[in-house]
Write an enzyme that holds these catalytic residues in place. Structure first.
Site, PDB file in Angstrom:
ATOM      1  N   LYS A  14      -4.678  -0.511  17.095  1.00 43.61           N
ATOM      2  CA  LYS A  14      -3.769  -0.479  18.237  1.00 43.61           C
ATOM      3  C   LYS A  14      -4.472  -0.995  19.497  1.00 43.61           C
ATOM      4  O   LYS A  14      -3.930  -1.845  20.211  1.00 43.61           O
ATOM      5  CB  LYS A  14      -3.294   0.966  18.447  1.00 43.61           C
ATOM      6  CG  LYS A  14      -2.024   1.089  19.239  1.00 43.61           C
ATOM      7  CD  LYS A  14      -1.617   2.553  19.408  1.00 43.61           C
ATOM      8  CE  LYS A  14      -1.081   3.153  18.121  1.00 43.61           C
ATOM      9  NZ  LYS A  14      -0.977   4.629  18.205  1.00 43.61           N
TER      10      LYS A  14
ATOM     11  N   ARG B  51      -3.230   7.890  23.029  1.00 45.42           N
ATOM     12  CA  ARG B  51      -2.745   7.399  21.728  1.00 45.42           C
ATOM     13  C   ARG B  51      -3.907   7.201  20.769  1.00 45.42           C
ATOM     14  O   ARG B  51      -4.855   6.497  21.093  1.00 45.42           O
ATOM     15  CB  ARG B  51      -2.017   6.065  21.919  1.00 45.42           C
ATOM     16  CG  ARG B  51      -1.084   6.042  23.090  1.00 45.42           C
ATOM     17  CD  ARG B  51      -0.589   4.635  23.421  1.00 45.42           C
ATOM     18  NE  ARG B  51       0.230   4.058  22.364  1.00 45.42           N
ATOM     19  CZ  ARG B  51       0.706   2.814  22.392  1.00 45.42           C
ATOM     20  NH1 ARG B  51       0.393   2.011  23.405  1.00 45.42           N
ATOM     21  NH2 ARG B  51       1.425   2.371  21.392  1.00 45.42           N
TER      22      ARG B  51
ATOM     23  N   GLY C   4      -1.894  11.998   8.861  1.00 40.85           N
ATOM     24  CA  GLY C   4      -2.800  13.116   9.077  1.00 40.85           C
ATOM     25  C   GLY C   4      -3.570  12.965  10.368  1.00 40.85           C
ATOM     26  O   GLY C   4      -4.164  13.909  10.870  1.00 40.85           O
TER      27      GLY C   4
ATOM     28  N   MET D 206      -3.930  12.489  14.409  1.00 43.38           N
ATOM     29  CA  MET D 206      -3.132  12.962  15.521  1.00 43.38           C
ATOM     30  C   MET D 206      -2.290  11.838  16.084  1.00 43.38           C
ATOM     31  O   MET D 206      -2.709  10.702  16.125  1.00 43.38           O
ATOM     32  CB  MET D 206      -4.011  13.522  16.619  1.00 43.38           C
ATOM     33  CG  MET D 206      -3.209  14.427  17.514  1.00 43.38           C
ATOM     34  SD  MET D 206      -3.953  14.635  19.118  1.00 43.38           S
ATOM     35  CE  MET D 206      -3.449  13.130  19.897  1.00 43.38           C
TER      36      MET D 206
ATOM     37  N   ARG E 225       1.392  -5.469  15.714  1.00 46.95           N
ATOM     38  CA  ARG E 225       0.432  -5.641  14.609  1.00 46.95           C
ATOM     39  C   ARG E 225       1.080  -6.542  13.571  1.00 46.95           C
ATOM     40  O   ARG E 225       2.301  -6.717  13.568  1.00 46.95           O
ATOM     41  CB  ARG E 225       0.065  -4.296  13.989  1.00 46.95           C
ATOM     42  CG  ARG E 225       1.223  -3.667  13.293  1.00 46.95           C
ATOM     43  CD  ARG E 225       0.959  -2.259  12.833  1.00 46.95           C
ATOM     44  NE  ARG E 225       2.268  -1.638  12.693  1.00 46.95           N
ATOM     45  CZ  ARG E 225       2.469  -0.345  12.587  1.00 46.95           C
ATOM     46  NH1 ARG E 225       1.470   0.489  12.621  1.00 46.95           N
ATOM     47  NH2 ARG E 225       3.685   0.127  12.454  1.00 46.95           N
TER      48      ARG E 225
ATOM     49  N   HIS F  87      -1.732  14.679 -11.304  1.00 47.26           N
ATOM     50  CA  HIS F  87      -1.819  14.500 -12.756  1.00 47.26           C
ATOM     51  C   HIS F  87      -0.753  13.517 -13.240  1.00 47.26           C
ATOM     52  O   HIS F  87      -1.042  12.572 -13.975  1.00 47.26           O
ATOM     53  CB  HIS F  87      -1.664  15.858 -13.438  1.00 47.26           C
ATOM     54  CG  HIS F  87      -1.711  15.790 -14.927  1.00 47.26           C
ATOM     55  ND1 HIS F  87      -0.579  15.688 -15.697  1.00 47.26           N
ATOM     56  CD2 HIS F  87      -2.755  15.779 -15.782  1.00 47.26           C
ATOM     57  CE1 HIS F  87      -0.932  15.631 -16.976  1.00 47.26           C
ATOM     58  NE2 HIS F  87      -2.247  15.692 -17.047  1.00 47.26           N
TER      59      HIS F  87
ATOM     60  N   ARG G 187     -12.379 -10.697 -32.647  1.00 47.13           N
ATOM     61  CA  ARG G 187     -13.309  -9.588 -32.797  1.00 47.13           C
ATOM     62  C   ARG G 187     -13.226  -9.043 -34.215  1.00 47.13           C
ATOM     63  O   ARG G 187     -12.146  -8.687 -34.689  1.00 47.13           O
ATOM     64  CB  ARG G 187     -12.967  -8.469 -31.811  1.00 47.13           C
ATOM     65  CG  ARG G 187     -13.937  -7.296 -31.934  1.00 47.13           C
ATOM     66  CD  ARG G 187     -13.641  -6.211 -30.928  1.00 47.13           C
ATOM     67  NE  ARG G 187     -12.425  -5.485 -31.281  1.00 47.13           N
ATOM     68  CZ  ARG G 187     -11.901  -4.539 -30.506  1.00 47.13           C
ATOM     69  NH1 ARG G 187     -12.453  -4.241 -29.341  1.00 47.13           N
ATOM     70  NH2 ARG G 187     -10.799  -3.918 -30.883  1.00 47.13           N
TER      71      ARG G 187
ATOM     72  N   GLU H 172     -20.830  -3.569 -24.675  1.00 44.39           N
ATOM     73  CA  GLU H 172     -20.027  -2.390 -24.350  1.00 44.39           C
ATOM     74  C   GLU H 172     -20.812  -1.095 -24.505  1.00 44.39           C
ATOM     75  O   GLU H 172     -20.254  -0.007 -24.469  1.00 44.39           O
ATOM     76  CB  GLU H 172     -18.742  -2.360 -25.175  1.00 44.39           C
ATOM     77  CG  GLU H 172     -18.966  -2.565 -26.659  1.00 44.39           C
ATOM     78  CD  GLU H 172     -17.667  -2.771 -27.444  1.00 44.39           C
ATOM     79  OE1 GLU H 172     -16.605  -2.385 -26.944  1.00 44.39           O
ATOM     80  OE2 GLU H 172     -17.738  -3.309 -28.551  1.00 44.39           O
TER      81      GLU H 172
ATOM     82  N   SER I 146     -19.066 -10.895 -24.226  1.00 44.91           N
ATOM     83  CA  SER I 146     -17.835 -10.460 -23.598  1.00 44.91           C
ATOM     84  C   SER I 146     -18.003  -8.976 -23.278  1.00 44.91           C
ATOM     85  O   SER I 146     -18.240  -8.166 -24.171  1.00 44.91           O
ATOM     86  CB  SER I 146     -16.652 -10.679 -24.545  1.00 44.91           C
ATOM     87  OG  SER I 146     -15.484 -10.182 -23.940  1.00 44.91           O
TER      88      SER I 146
ATOM     89  N   ASN J 106     -13.803  -1.314 -21.170  1.00 45.48           N
ATOM     90  CA  ASN J 106     -13.225   0.002 -21.473  1.00 45.48           C
ATOM     91  C   ASN J 106     -14.272   0.876 -22.144  1.00 45.48           C
ATOM     92  O   ASN J 106     -14.559   1.989 -21.702  1.00 45.48           O
ATOM     93  CB  ASN J 106     -12.012  -0.124 -22.402  1.00 45.48           C
ATOM     94  CG  ASN J 106     -10.859  -0.814 -21.727  1.00 45.48           C
ATOM     95  OD1 ASN J 106     -10.867  -1.009 -20.511  1.00 45.48           O
ATOM     96  ND2 ASN J 106      -9.871  -1.201 -22.498  1.00 45.48           N
ATOM     97  N   ASP J 107     -14.854   0.351 -23.234  1.00 44.03           N
ATOM     98  CA  ASP J 107     -15.884   1.124 -23.911  1.00 44.03           C
ATOM     99  C   ASP J 107     -17.120   1.285 -23.040  1.00 44.03           C
ATOM    100  O   ASP J 107     -17.754   2.334 -23.036  1.00 44.03           O
ATOM    101  CB  ASP J 107     -16.273   0.460 -25.236  1.00 44.03           C
ATOM    102  CG  ASP J 107     -15.489   1.056 -26.406  1.00 44.03           C
ATOM    103  OD1 ASP J 107     -15.397   2.295 -26.463  1.00 44.03           O
ATOM    104  OD2 ASP J 107     -14.982   0.282 -27.232  1.00 44.03           O
TER     105      ASP J 107
ATOM    106  N   CYS K 292     -13.411  -8.609 -21.452  1.00 45.38           N
ATOM    107  CA  CYS K 292     -12.105  -8.284 -22.006  1.00 45.38           C
ATOM    108  C   CYS K 292     -11.956  -6.783 -21.810  1.00 45.38           C
ATOM    109  O   CYS K 292     -12.920  -6.045 -21.840  1.00 45.38           O
ATOM    110  CB  CYS K 292     -11.999  -8.672 -23.471  1.00 45.38           C
ATOM    111  SG  CYS K 292     -13.252  -7.971 -24.531  1.00 45.38           S
TER     112      CYS K 292
ATOM    113  N   TYR L  95     -15.074 -16.150 -17.391  1.00 43.04           N
ATOM    114  CA  TYR L  95     -13.643 -15.884 -17.532  1.00 43.04           C
ATOM    115  C   TYR L  95     -13.369 -14.388 -17.579  1.00 43.04           C
ATOM    116  O   TYR L  95     -14.266 -13.590 -17.840  1.00 43.04           O
ATOM    117  CB  TYR L  95     -13.075 -16.553 -18.799  1.00 43.04           C
ATOM    118  CG  TYR L  95     -13.564 -15.938 -20.086  1.00 43.04           C
ATOM    119  CD1 TYR L  95     -12.909 -14.851 -20.667  1.00 43.04           C
ATOM    120  CD2 TYR L  95     -14.692 -16.447 -20.740  1.00 43.04           C
ATOM    121  CE1 TYR L  95     -13.366 -14.285 -21.845  1.00 43.04           C
ATOM    122  CE2 TYR L  95     -15.153 -15.895 -21.919  1.00 43.04           C
ATOM    123  CZ  TYR L  95     -14.488 -14.805 -22.470  1.00 43.04           C
ATOM    124  OH  TYR L  95     -14.940 -14.233 -23.625  1.00 43.04           O
TER     125      TYR L  95
END
Ligand code: ADP
Ligand code: MG
Ligand code: MG
Length: 901
Positions: free
Chosen positions: A22, A91, A100, A102, A339, A455, A634, A766, A785, A789-790, A853, A873
């Site tokens: 601001k 302000r 949250g 002020m 803004r 959750h 794979r 992995e 690669s 995830n693993d 991947c 990639y």
């Protein structure tokens, strides 16, 4: 010496860290010569110092004084002058706007005497008392922490006394005497709740309000919000002290908000709201009906025209859609805020291209003005709300999508009804791990409590399921199985509702769902439809540019021909992960069972021989669909027991047979095998390369099927590009053995078929050990690669399936995670392993091809990281390919920008 206070004329828009959004923009407007009420900004550094020590920095008071005196001079009025007081607003304004924090306190400087002076100067008693009651109300609520409802209630009572049943009063019906009375009531509220009188000293008012802004940085809500949005905790907030201008001086005054173009469509025009004889938040709080901004033209032509000119100036200056807040005081226009404005996803794409066509920005910058999250939003099916469905509530957009179904209020019913073919929406106050089955069964999830890290939100996002959470106007009664919405509407178990996970809207009844035109465009289906759609054209032009701007290649994870074809249509430049496990299911289980049960070479050979032509057929199809593009296949990854019958089912079968006095030899052997293969932690068990080493002939079979399929296609004049990928390697020795074997098979097939088979062999990285020994592993791998995830599971030591529903929402709330590490790569931990892996791998083999991947390959923030660390990639689900293309371009443009600086 640190400078803690900046006059509006001293700052500019690039000083957001120091002056907040601001303050920086007020300074920018001041320097553009726009009519901004004079004032100054106390920096976020002063806030940091205050929060660190619990006290204002020693120099601050003197500096504020100095600027205040200068301000008084400019304004020709003094703070607290009983006959002609200067009033200011205090302000808050951090770098990022934050719930949250002020809010603003207006009319600081009024007290029991200066209110009289103000009334006299303005010749308007009502105005002065209205301003004073607003000060006490705002100060009481935000600085003194008194429940805001107490003031509102008193105001409502005053209005009720004035009005009649047939004609209720609004705030304008209160006259000076009423407002004066209200001030007295407010003062009593303040005394009752703080034990002290409302402070009469204007400087004390200003100092206290400033402190309250500083302290609000550490309110619980602000802290939680920063954790969730990953805003640094040490930024602090700036405070703006701005001389007051008054929209509540009569009907020739007022206050309003406006956009320089339609934030919904991006269309140029006049968009905004205006409210006469009003101040501050009145215009958005709904106390009276606002006027459309166009109507201002009739009320005050001069101010209206000036406003139009200023809006054009701001657009030109910021080169983007701006939103503004303004006030008119007796025919004089004042700018109070601007803004770069928020906008919908569709508007973001349209506006970016409009600005290109207007010559305002280049395509590179246009690509920066949109993002992958917005693109995802555009790709989900959307509700067609043209029939004006009944909105019954609004919550947070926790997980996108449009879901329709019958409301159910417990998981048991959700599962039961969905088994019998019903579509259901699971409605809960909040969900917990016991609701998992219900969430899986439901089309979508609606909760009345909890935020984006609850959750319900976390698990729904993980499952890709539509979710609206925290719809707090809905009163959910799970015991009596219904919910109450505002206006006395009730939704009972079985009633149909529709929830929009992208907007958070909850509708009564079934709202029709329309496919996304953007998906139709990617699918190439648009020829038949309207190709002049402005949004589709914008997406087309931005994506086309993105493809020329990016360095990262984008591949897809696809296991079937359908997925492969779709991935290609969505712009994938190959398959980065073709899983083969599904090729061992269904009718082929029988052969796999034989393979597992085999007791000698002959039995094993015969099972393998039966699988070979089937596998070859699979690869023929996929390689044909991806002709000319690389396909990383794979080899078998999951634990073997996944291919065996369920233990309970099997036990029942065996027991039943026994009770009939029968004995099925095969079932008994299966039972044994199932028991033998049972694992406590299958994720860390006999899987991946370990299978290839333990089950003789298994990987060789797969390699042979790949090689034979490729040879056959080459003979047909095609261009197959298979790459063989070994999963879950932890040491180079594992890989070397498999590699050796595979090369032998490749040679055999090449000799036999008489075609060259230049097939690459590589590995997934992995496991932490693989990353740490990547220099050794690269000796035996032509490509890496990262299976993120693993790698996330093995780095953190938890399995996603087991823990996500159990404690991720707690971790998010505690701030241990900013976001689930399965959604956005954990850059500090897992990312470090990725960096080490790349660096060590390329040290051994400079031309090592490296990709990723895993779902992170389609996550915007992770894609930026992968660009920066130099991957070749990313590979992600077909649906995410456009997102990765766009984000890869944004990352490339951003890093070019920073290189040249
Ligand atoms: P927010 O961050 O919530 O937008 P602001 O600081 O912009 O809070 O204040 C809210 C509103 O209060 C503004 O839009 C404006 O209408 C009013 N306001 C703030 N400062 C002044 C001022 N100096 N004079 C008149 N009105 C003001
Ligand atoms: Mg504002
Ligand atoms: Mg894996």
């Amino acid at each position: 010496m640190t400078k803690y206070v900046y006059d509006f004329a001293e700052g500019n828009k690039d000083l957001k860290d120091l002056l907040g959004g601001k303050g920086a923009n007020l300074a920018e407007m001041t320097n553009l010569g726009l009519p901004v009420p004079p004032g100054f900004t106390i920096t976020s550094e002063a806030c940091q110092a205050y929060l660190a020590t619990g006290d204002e920095p020693a120099e601050l008071a003197a500096e504020v004084d100095e600027h205040l005196i200068a301000l008084e001079k400019t304004m020709g009025k003094q703070l607290g002058d009983p006959s002609d007081p200067l009033l200011v607003s205090v302000r808050s304004g951090a770098k990022f706007s934050m719930p949250g924090m002020m809010e603003t306190v207006l009319n600081i400087g009024l007290n029991d005497t200066s209110v009289l002076g103000l009334a006299q100067q303005a010749g308007n008693d009502r105005f002065a008392w209205d301003s004073y009651r607003r000060l006490i109300q705002m100060f009481g609520k935000t600085v003194l922490g008194i429940e805001g409802e107490l003031f509102e209630h008193a105001l409502d009572e005053m209005k009720a006394d004035k009005g009649t049943a047939s004609k209720p009063a609004n705030d304008l019906d209160l006259d000076a005497a009423d407002l004066k009375k209200l001030v007295d009531v407010y003062k009593v509220i303040v005394r009752d709740h703080t034990g002290e009188d409302f402070p009469q000293d204007p400087r004390e008012q200003m100092r206290k309000a400033t402190r309250a802004v500083f302290e609000s940085w550490n309110s619980d809500r602000a802290i939680l919000y920063r954790r969730q949005e990953r805003i640094p905790t040490d930024l602090g907030t700036a405070v703006n002290i701005c001389s007051m201008v008054f929209g509540n001086l009569g009907m020739d005054s007022g206050t309003g908000v406006a956009f320089t173009r339609d934030p919904g469509s991006g269309a140029r025009g006049v968009y905004g709201d205006y409210l006469q004889n009003a101040q501050g938040e009145d215009v958005v709080s709904g106390i009276r009906n606002t006027l459309a901004l166009q109507d201002l033209e009739k009320l005050d032509k001069k101010s209206y025209q000036q406003l139009m000119e200023i809006m054009a100036t701001l657009e030109g200056h910021y080169r983007d859609l701006c939103d503004i807040e303004f006030t008119i005081e007796r025919g004089k226009l004042w700018m109070l805020q601007t803004r770069v404005g928020k906008r919908t996803a569709a508007a973001a794409f349209r506006i970016a291209i409009q600005l290109v066509d207007e010559g305002v920005i280049e395509l590179d910058e246009a690509v920066q003005r949109v993002n992958g999250t917005q693109l995802v939003r555009l790709m989900f099916p959307q509700f067609d709300t043209s029939g004006n469905p009944q909105l019954i509530g609004k919550g947070m957009s926790a997980s996108p999508g449009a879901a329709v179904g019958k409301a159910v209020f417990d998981s048991y019913t959700a599962v039961k009804w969905s088994r019998s073919g019903e579509k259901v929406i699971l409605v809960r106050r909040e969900t917990n791990p016991d609701d998992l089955n219900g969430m899986i069964a439901a089309q979508g999830i609606l909760t009345s409590r909890g935020g984006k890290t609850s959750h319900a939100a976390v698990v729904a996002r993980g499952m890709g399921k539509t979710c609206v959470c925290g719809a707090d106007e809905l009163d959910v009664n799970t015991k009596r199985r219904f919910l109450k919405a505002p206006g006395g509407i009730e939704v009972h178990e079985g009633d149909v509702i529709s929830i929009d996970g992208s907007s958070g809207a909850v509708y009564l009844g079934e709202v029709p769902v329309a496919d996304s035109p953007v998906v139709d465009y990617f699918e190439g289906k648009l020829e038949a439809r309207d190709t002049t759609d402005e949004l589709v054209e914008a997406v087309h032009r931005l994506m086309t540019h993105a493809d020329t701007a990016r360095r990262l290649r984008v591949r897809a994870n696809a296991d079937t021909v359908e997925d492969a074809e779709r991935a290609r249509r969505f712009g994938a430049e190959g398959i980065g992960l073709c899983r083969t496990e599904h090729m061992f299911l269904g009718e082929r289980r029988e052969h796999v069972e034989r393979l597992i049960l085999a007791e000698g070479d002959d039995e094993r050979e015969s099972a393998l021989n039966a699988l070979l032509p089937l596998q070859r057929w699979d690869f023929l199809q996929i390689l044909t669909a991806m002709d000319g593009l690389p396909v990383t296949i794979r080899l078998l990854d999951p634990p073997l027991h996944e291919f065996l019958p369920d233990i309970t089912e099997l036990s029942v079968r065996v027991a039943l047979a026994e009770s009939r006095g029968e004995k099925n030899e095969n079932d008994l052997r299966l039972m044994q095998a199932v028991h033998k293969l049972h694992e406590q932690n299958p994720m860390l068990g006999l899987r991946g390369v370990r299978l290839g080493l333990v089950v003789p002939g298994l990987f060789a079979l797969q390699v042979r099927a790949i090689a034979e399929a490729a040879a056959q296609l080459i003979k047909l004049g095609k261009d197959p590009k298979p790459e063989i990928m070994i999963p879950l390697v932890g040491s180079v020795q594992e890989l070397e053995i498999i590699r050796h074997d595979s090369e032998r098979v490749l040679r055999e097939v090449a000799t036999h078929s008489g075609v060259d088979l230049p097939t690459m062999i590589g590995t997934m990285i992995e496991l932490p050990r693989a990353a740490l020994t990547a220099d050794q592993i690269a000796e035996a791998a032509e490509f890496f690669s990262f299976g993120t995830n693993d790698l996330t599971q093995t780095t953190w030591g938890f399995s996603r399936d087991d823990v996500e529903a159990a404690f991720f929402s707690t971790y998010l709330e505690l701030g241990i995670f900013g976001i689930s590490p399965f959604e956005t790569l954990d850059i500090d931990g897992v990312g470090e392993l990725v960096k080490i892996g790349i660096q060590k791998g390329r040290a051994t083999r400079p031309n090592l091809k490296v990709g990723v991947c895993g779902e992170h390959g389609g996550d915007p923030e992770s894609v930026h990281f992968f660009h920066e660390v130099g991957l070749d990639y990313v590979s992600c689900s077909p649906f995410r390919v456009p997102v990765a293309r766009l984000e890869a371009a944004r990352a490339a443009v951003a890093s070019e920008g920073s290189d040249s600086r």
